[in-house]
Design a protein around this motif. Structure first.
Motif, short mmCIF file in Angstrom:
data_model
loop_
_atom_site.label_atom_id
_atom_site.label_comp_id
_atom_site.label_asym_id
_atom_site.label_seq_id
_atom_site.Cartn_x
_atom_site.Cartn_y
_atom_site.Cartn_z
N TRP A 96 0.84 -1.21 0.00
CA TRP A 96 0.00 0.00 0.00
C TRP A 96 0.88 1.25 0.00
O TRP A 96 1.98 1.25 0.56
CB TRP A 96 -0.89 0.04 1.24
N GLN A 102 -3.55 3.68 -2.06
CA GLN A 102 -3.63 2.81 -3.23
C GLN A 102 -2.88 1.50 -2.98
O GLN A 102 -1.78 1.49 -2.43
CB GLN A 102 -3.05 3.51 -4.45
N TYR A 110 2.82 4.09 -9.36
CA TYR A 110 2.01 4.50 -8.19
C TYR A 110 2.43 3.80 -6.91
O TYR A 110 2.10 4.27 -5.82
CB TYR A 110 0.51 4.29 -8.45
#
Ligand code: CA
Ligand code: CA
Length: 125
Positions: free
Chosen positions: A40, A48, A62
């Motif tokens: 995470w 995310q 990301y």
């Protein structure tokens, strides 16, 4: 017993049951699919999430250098690679930032925070 008292008792019993359920599921703290390794962007399994059933030599942007909590929900068994080693560079380069054992959920880790770029499943740490 009045109707009000019966309702109050039922509500209390339901509350007690709910409390018991919450206490009895500590392993479900992290929302990570069975058979997967999850990372995470924030600590305590927040933000995310990325999840993988296999190895990944190049994490998506990301999660690369953004990973702040981790969970290993891999399947364990004889001869199965069920540990996860996270590395500071792509293609399992750099150094190992964290190794997550089978079933382990790591809510935060200062040394590994925001440094993962790749990982591999392994027999041990
Ligand atoms: Ca982060
Ligand atoms: Ca890195």
């Amino acid at each position: 017993m009045t109707m009000q008292r019966i309702i109050t008792s039922a509500a209390a019993a339901l509350l007690a049951m709910t409390g018991a359920l919450t206490v009895s599921t500590p392993a479900g703290a992290a929302d990570c699919p069975s058979g997967h390794f999850c990372a995470w962007a924030h600590s305590n399994f927040d933000g995310q999430r990325a999840n993988w059933s296999g190895d990944d030599g190049w994490w998506e942007s990301y999660i690369a250098d953004e990973d702040s909590s981790w969970a290993n929900h891999g399947i364990s068994g004889p001869g199965i690679k069920d540990h996860v080693k996270v590395y500071s560079r792509a293609h399992q380069g750099g150094h190992m930032t964290i190794c997550v054992t089978p079933g382990q959920e790591v809510g935060s880790n200062g040394a590994a925070n925001d440094n993962g770029d790749s990982h591999t499943w392994a027999m041990s740490c």
